[in-house]
Design a protein around this motif. Structure first.
Motif: not given
Length: 207
Positions: A46-58, A199-207
């Motif tokens: 039962k693999p869990k979905k991978l998680v992605y964030y953008i933690d910084d940007g300039s 401000q950190s942004v959580k990403c949508d992940v689709d596999i």
């Protein structure tokens, strides 16, 4: 004399046909067995979905000409987390793009890598726009956003990956990651560099 010859051919053909059918049945059974084994392993883990964030940007070196040509350098800190305790991930191809108003302003790649179980991997994405032509609408919106002190971007990641469980590797899967809205707040400027708060942004992940 021709009739006995035809009977002999028929007698020879029948065992040959039975052998072909037997081989086909055995191969089909093996395919089904392997498929069921893989499915059982997959459902058990039962693999869990991978998680992605953008933690910084300039943004650096921002310049938009009257002809709607954009020059800029972007920095984004991408965080990839594999929460699975039994599954590792092979990333065989990773493409990254930066979008503004649904228009691609920069492209890049991440080198192939292997992500172990329960691992967090950070990627420092340094991308740039060199004389990128924007539509009139996008250029107008970018000027308005720039004057307001913040610009909204999106980061798109497309990857070709495989999962590994023990000694078994899965087939290739295509993963799409969409990180938005990424709000880059522009504050003070020094030597053409816009310093930002983020401000950190959580990403949508689709596999």
């Amino acid at each position: 004399m021709a009739i006995p010859k035809q009977e002999n051919q028929t007698q020879v053909a029948q065992p040959h046909s039975r052998l072909i059918r037997l081989i086909a049945i055995v191969l089909l059974a093996l395919i089904v067995l392997v498929g069921l084994t893989i499915l059982i392993i997959w459902l058990t883990i039962k693999p869990k979905k991978l998680v992605y964030y953008i933690d910084d940007g300039s943004i650096h070196g921002y310049n938009l000409t009257n002809g709607n040509h954009l020059d800029a350098s972007y920095y984004f800190l991408l965080r990839a987390y594999n929460p699975n305790k039994k599954v590792s991930v092979y990333y065989d191809k990773v493409d990254v793009s930066v979008k503004y108003d649904d228009e691609v302003v920069s492209r890049g790649i991440i080198n192939p890598f292997h992500q172990p179980k329960r691992n967090t991997t950070l990627f420092k994405l340094n991308l740039s726009s060199h004389d990128v032509t924007l539509s009139n609408e996008a250029a107008r919106d970018l000027k308005v956003d720039r004057s307001s002190g913040r610009v909204e971007f999106g980061v798109n990641v497309k990857a070709r990956l495989r999962f590994k469980v023990g000694g078994w590797k899965s087939r290739h899967y295509r993963m799409k990651v969409w990180c938005a809205p990424i709000m880059v707040h522009l504050s003070s400027s020094h030597n053409g560099v816009q310093r930002t708060t983020f401000q950190s942004v959580k990403c949508d992940v689709d596999i």
